[in-house]
Write an enzyme that holds these catalytic residues in place. Sequence first.
Site, PDB file in Angstrom:
ATOM      1  N   ARG A  93       0.557  -1.158   0.168  1.00 48.96           N
ATOM      2  CA  ARG A  93       0.316   0.492   0.085  1.00 48.96           C
ATOM      3  C   ARG A  93       1.203   1.451   0.229  1.00 48.96           C
ATOM      4  NH1 ARG A  93      -5.021   1.870   3.841  1.00 48.96           N
ATOM      5  NH2 ARG A  93      -4.640   4.651   3.579  1.00 48.96           N
ATOM      6  N   ASN A 147     -11.049  -4.196  -0.657  1.00 50.25           N
ATOM      7  CA  ASN A 147     -10.643  -3.296  -1.577  1.00 50.25           C
ATOM      8  C   ASN A 147      -9.460  -3.784  -2.788  1.00 50.25           C
ATOM      9  OD1 ASN A 147     -12.463  -0.740  -0.878  1.00 50.25           O
ATOM     10  ND2 ASN A 147     -11.189   0.044   0.310  1.00 50.25           N
ATOM     11  N   CYS A 169     -19.269  -2.045   1.204  1.00 49.18           N
ATOM     12  CA  CYS A 169     -18.349  -1.014   1.326  1.00 49.18           C
ATOM     13  C   CYS A 169     -19.056   0.402   2.462  1.00 49.18           C
ATOM     14  CB  CYS A 169     -17.576   0.363   0.280  1.00 49.18           C
ATOM     15  SG  CYS A 169     -16.474   1.245   0.773  1.00 49.18           S
ATOM     16  N   ASP A 170     -18.116   0.457   3.440  1.00 47.11           N
ATOM     17  CA  ASP A 170     -18.644   0.888   4.712  1.00 47.11           C
ATOM     18  C   ASP A 170     -18.589   2.475   4.953  1.00 47.11           C
ATOM     19  OD1 ASP A 170     -15.781   1.010   5.075  1.00 47.11           O
ATOM     20  OD2 ASP A 170     -16.004   0.730   7.560  1.00 47.11           O
ATOM     21  N   HIS A 200     -16.908   4.345  -3.549  1.00 53.44           N
ATOM     22  CA  HIS A 200     -16.049   5.668  -3.231  1.00 53.44           C
ATOM     23  C   HIS A 200     -15.920   6.296  -4.572  1.00 53.44           C
ATOM     24  CE1 HIS A 200     -12.876   3.675  -1.105  1.00 53.44           C
ATOM     25  NE2 HIS A 200     -14.173   3.406  -0.264  1.00 53.44           N
ATOM     26  N   TYR A 267     -15.504  10.836  -0.898  1.00 52.16           N
ATOM     27  CA  TYR A 267     -13.609   9.947  -1.984  1.00 52.16           C
ATOM     28  C   TYR A 267     -13.464  11.129  -3.837  1.00 52.16           C
ATOM     29  CZ  TYR A 267     -12.217   6.570   0.389  1.00 52.16           C
ATOM     30  OH  TYR A 267     -11.588   5.495   1.776  1.00 52.16           O
ATOM     31  N   ARG A 287      -0.727   8.063   4.000  1.00 44.72           N
ATOM     32  CA  ARG A 287      -1.000   6.958   5.463  1.00 44.72           C
ATOM     33  C   ARG A 287      -1.065   5.679   5.610  1.00 44.72           C
ATOM     34  NH1 ARG A 287      -5.231   7.747   9.187  1.00 44.72           N
ATOM     35  NH2 ARG A 287      -6.574   5.780   8.670  1.00 44.72           N
TER      36      ARG A 287
END
Length: 444
Positions: A93, A147, A169-170, A200, A267, A287
């Site tokens: 990531r 994801n 998705c939350d 998103h 997003y 992040r």
Amino acid sequence: MKKNSIVIAGGGSTYTAGIVMLLIENQDKFPLRKLRLYDNNKERQDIVANACEIIIKERAPEIEFTATTDPEEAFTDVDFVMAHIRVGGLKMRELDEKIPLKHGVVGQETCGPGGMAYGMRSIPGVIELIDFMEKYSPDAWMLNYSNPASIVAEATRILRPNSKIINICDMPVAIKKSMADILGLESENDIIERYYGLNHFGWWTALYDKQGNDLMPRLKEHVKQWGYGAKNDGINNPLLAESSWKDTFTKAKDVFAIDPVTLPNTYLKYYLYSDYVVKHSNPERTRANEVMDYREKNVFEECKQIAQDGTAEGTSIEAGEHAEFIVRLAGALSYNTYERMLLIVPNNGAITNVDPNAMVEIPCLVSKVGVEPLSIGTIPQFQKGLIEQQVSVEKLVVQAYLEKSYQKLWQALTLSKTVPSASVAKAILDDLIEVNKDFWPELS
């Protein structure tokens, strides 16, 4: 009430212990007979599993708990697979985020080039889980929140079209939580919504309370000035304690300004204000670094402390808020409660002027028979144009994976609204190929 058997795929995730806590707290609504953790990283999973074993023993000893790296043991005799895997872990990531930023492009987990890189890694991992489920528990449902959800959903639509998988998705839930706080409502579940888009990448067109009162005017007035943040920082949303999320929720005011008829998903800032995002990003610390240094470190230290003490009394691990969404979904499938939920499903004409084969995020009714999407109708040209561009990006990524095509992936990056030119897209792609050799098919 029937008791269910669940396997959480991605047992070593920092979110797993919170999901376990939520499941324990909801035994009256969604009782369990078995709970298993499954991960291909035993060392990481053991840290979480050792703590979860103690938590369950103390708080819900009637649940049979195991953790395993063996697919047959994990997926045999389960009713639900809750999947939240991260292929490549946080180290990959970090590269997803830093490589695009090096080229002056948004570096984000699910948006832009980083999201495409992650998607290329996630596709085989999620397909493998579906195959395990269908081999060992063919009647089970997979609730997938791995994801990037849109790319994964498109891949499952093509590769496993008849599988019992629901992609979720939350993030809309998190935004609705802020909406509820803004409005003074007790819970985000008190809000009934009309929403359309992609994961998103969507917009609310109507919001009502359970008495049918229109909530949009009050929310629009607030979002116009403060986004989904608070004028006095009094909104009770844990995400807003982190500066990067606080900025994202506040920036929604500028996204809203582009189309004040609707309320946007947060997003959208990555697509509509990509220059702002890059300017306010640190290419040396993204992040991913924040998660590794804080969330991962804190959760794992707490899990180790529980294992060392032999008790979870006084633990700081709390029920994950996003997990409530999963419990409601599983409960609707088990107990026929007809929940109305935002899910990622084939369009099939729900949005009449968008590709019927797009994987869209829209309200659906969920019952024992599965998922029934609600009709949206025709959407405005602005949203239609953005959605069709992004749908094409996602479809090209999946085609690139299936065909092992460098050309298709270059086209996907070039088409992304976050990337300024084909030459920049190619430079990013070449860098991403170099670091993903252990995960992607060899492209030609």
